[in-house]
Design a protein around this motif. Sequence first.
Motif, PDB file in Angstrom:
ATOM      1  N   PHE A  32       0.843  -1.191   0.000  1.00 50.92           N
ATOM      2  CA  PHE A  32       0.000   0.000   0.000  1.00 50.92           C
ATOM      3  C   PHE A  32       0.884   1.249   0.000  1.00 50.92           C
ATOM      4  O   PHE A  32       1.981   1.241   0.561  1.00 50.92           O
ATOM      5  N   ASP A  33       0.364   2.320  -0.602  1.00 53.32           N
ATOM      6  CA  ASP A  33       1.099   3.586  -0.606  1.00 53.32           C
ATOM      7  C   ASP A  33       0.096   4.722  -0.644  1.00 53.32           C
ATOM      8  O   ASP A  33      -0.932   4.636  -1.329  1.00 53.32           O
ATOM      9  N   ASP A  34       0.373   5.803   0.103  1.00 57.96           N
ATOM     10  CA  ASP A  34      -0.449   7.007  -0.043  1.00 57.96           C
ATOM     11  C   ASP A  34       0.091   7.834  -1.197  1.00 57.96           C
ATOM     12  O   ASP A  34       1.294   7.938  -1.413  1.00 57.96           O
ATOM     13  N   SER A  35      -0.829   8.417  -1.958  1.00 57.26           N
ATOM     14  CA  SER A  35      -0.413   9.069  -3.194  1.00 57.26           C
ATOM     15  C   SER A  35      -1.276  10.301  -3.453  1.00 57.26           C
ATOM     16  O   SER A  35      -2.181  10.631  -2.691  1.00 57.26           O
ATOM     17  N   PHE A  36      -0.968  10.990  -4.568  1.00 57.48           N
ATOM     18  CA  PHE A  36      -1.638  12.238  -4.921  1.00 57.48           C
ATOM     19  C   PHE A  36      -2.926  11.957  -5.703  1.00 57.48           C
ATOM     20  O   PHE A  36      -2.904  11.219  -6.689  1.00 57.48           O
ATOM     21  N   ASP A  37      -4.005  12.578  -5.291  1.00 53.24           N
ATOM     22  CA  ASP A  37      -5.297  12.292  -5.918  1.00 53.24           C
ATOM     23  C   ASP A  37      -5.463  12.942  -7.287  1.00 53.24           C
ATOM     24  O   ASP A  37      -6.301  12.511  -8.078  1.00 53.24           O
ATOM     25  N   THR A  38      -4.688  13.962  -7.604  1.00 53.30           N
ATOM     26  CA  THR A  38      -4.821  14.625  -8.904  1.00 53.30           C
ATOM     27  C   THR A  38      -3.547  14.562  -9.743  1.00 53.30           C
ATOM     28  O   THR A  38      -3.599  14.745 -10.954  1.00 53.30           O
ATOM     29  N   LYS A  39      -2.414  14.293  -9.126  1.00 52.19           N
ATOM     30  CA  LYS A  39      -1.126  14.352  -9.829  1.00 52.19           C
ATOM     31  C   LYS A  39      -0.828  13.077 -10.627  1.00 52.19           C
ATOM     32  O   LYS A  39      -0.255  13.124 -11.717  1.00 52.19           O
ATOM     33  N   ARG A  40      -1.201  11.924 -10.088  1.00 50.32           N
ATOM     34  CA  ARG A  40      -0.860  10.633 -10.704  1.00 50.32           C
ATOM     35  C   ARG A  40      -2.042  10.059 -11.486  1.00 50.32           C
ATOM     36  O   ARG A  40      -3.199  10.234 -11.105  1.00 50.32           O
ATOM     37  N   LYS A  41      -1.721   9.327 -12.554  1.00 50.76           N
ATOM     38  CA  LYS A  41      -2.721   8.565 -13.313  1.00 50.76           C
ATOM     39  C   LYS A  41      -2.308   7.100 -13.325  1.00 50.76           C
ATOM     40  O   LYS A  41      -1.166   6.779 -13.661  1.00 50.76           O
ATOM     41  N   ARG A  42      -3.232   6.242 -12.943  1.00 48.01           N
ATOM     42  CA  ARG A  42      -2.921   4.814 -12.814  1.00 48.01           C
ATOM     43  C   ARG A  42      -4.120   3.973 -13.240  1.00 48.01           C
ATOM     44  O   ARG A  42      -5.258   4.468 -13.291  1.00 48.01           O
TER      45      ARG A  42
END
Length: 366
Positions: A347-357
Amino acid sequence: GINAEYGKQWYQRRVREAVVSTQSTGTTLCFYSSFHQYGPMRIFAILAIVALAHAETNWSQIYGLKRLLKNLDGIYATCNMVLFSEMVDYETAEKRCENFDIGMGGDSKGNLATVNDGDKNQDIKTLLGMAYDKDNDRKWDADQWVWAGLRKVKNNSGKISTEYDANDWNWADGQTPSDFHRWLPKMPDQRTKKIKGERYYQNQMRINHNGRWDDTFKYKVHPYACDYQGKYILSANHKTWHDAKADCEHAGLTLAKVRNAAEVAEMVSAAEYFLGPRDPDVRVFHKTNWLWLGGNDLEEEGVWKWTDGSDMEEFDGMKWRDPNPDNAEYIGDVGQDVISFSKWGEFDDSFDTKRKRPFACQCPGT
């Protein structure tokens, strides 16, 4: 030159024939198949929606599901079954489905699809339409059919007959067929053929783009459908977290929850099947190695919840990508407030608008 009133009546009749359920994406798929098959009436279907507002949500879910699946490589899924577009003979399809055991648990094996009601028949018909175009000029070609799990196990005399006795047939999961069937006229006819000294019987069942059944020889090659017991439908589309959440909801689903070690194992398996294995030649945080889940602390920093509002709780064996969650911030960006999940189970916390996955959606009721 098409009569508008006839178009409206046609649409209303198709709706009455369909079984509507906002709880099961497998059920609502029946609308897509009818709508897609009778494309010339689309303009009148749109007009009829004004009078039949209750169907609007289901239309949105159907097109939403289609969008989720569009970039998967040869795999098409609902929450009931998965169709693989690869052409194989019946026995190969049977073995492949036995090994497709996502969500089964323990030592249970998967199986070719059990199509024992109208909803599942619509599912398999629609998935075949997503994998291969219907072509009436090639209606007996390999890509116009899909293997399902019905096989004749009794009274295999090779005598030509058009009488169907359900007691002579079994589904691959062991069920005896119910009264439901969709055999073509004068089928099953149980013809035989001798090739290089070996006698073959038409003891296997396939389904075409119209949802009609035919008995045929096991050496024929077709795409195949397996029952699906899993919790998740994965999308290969690269989206921000918010767009992924919206896409799941448009298909009648929610962004996925992974709440225990068993679900970690299931998600890792599902990611490999639907998205492909981890690529060792790219960096760890490459977008192809991670997918979005529904966990977030957007409402209150440090209070993690799933998108349905339930608490996201730590569990034994839960692995964070060290040192996470770290809520790292970049100049000009907000913190890391949403959860991504790696193909190897971290698991990892990440950016809601910066990353696309890519992302995973949760099947209803799981």
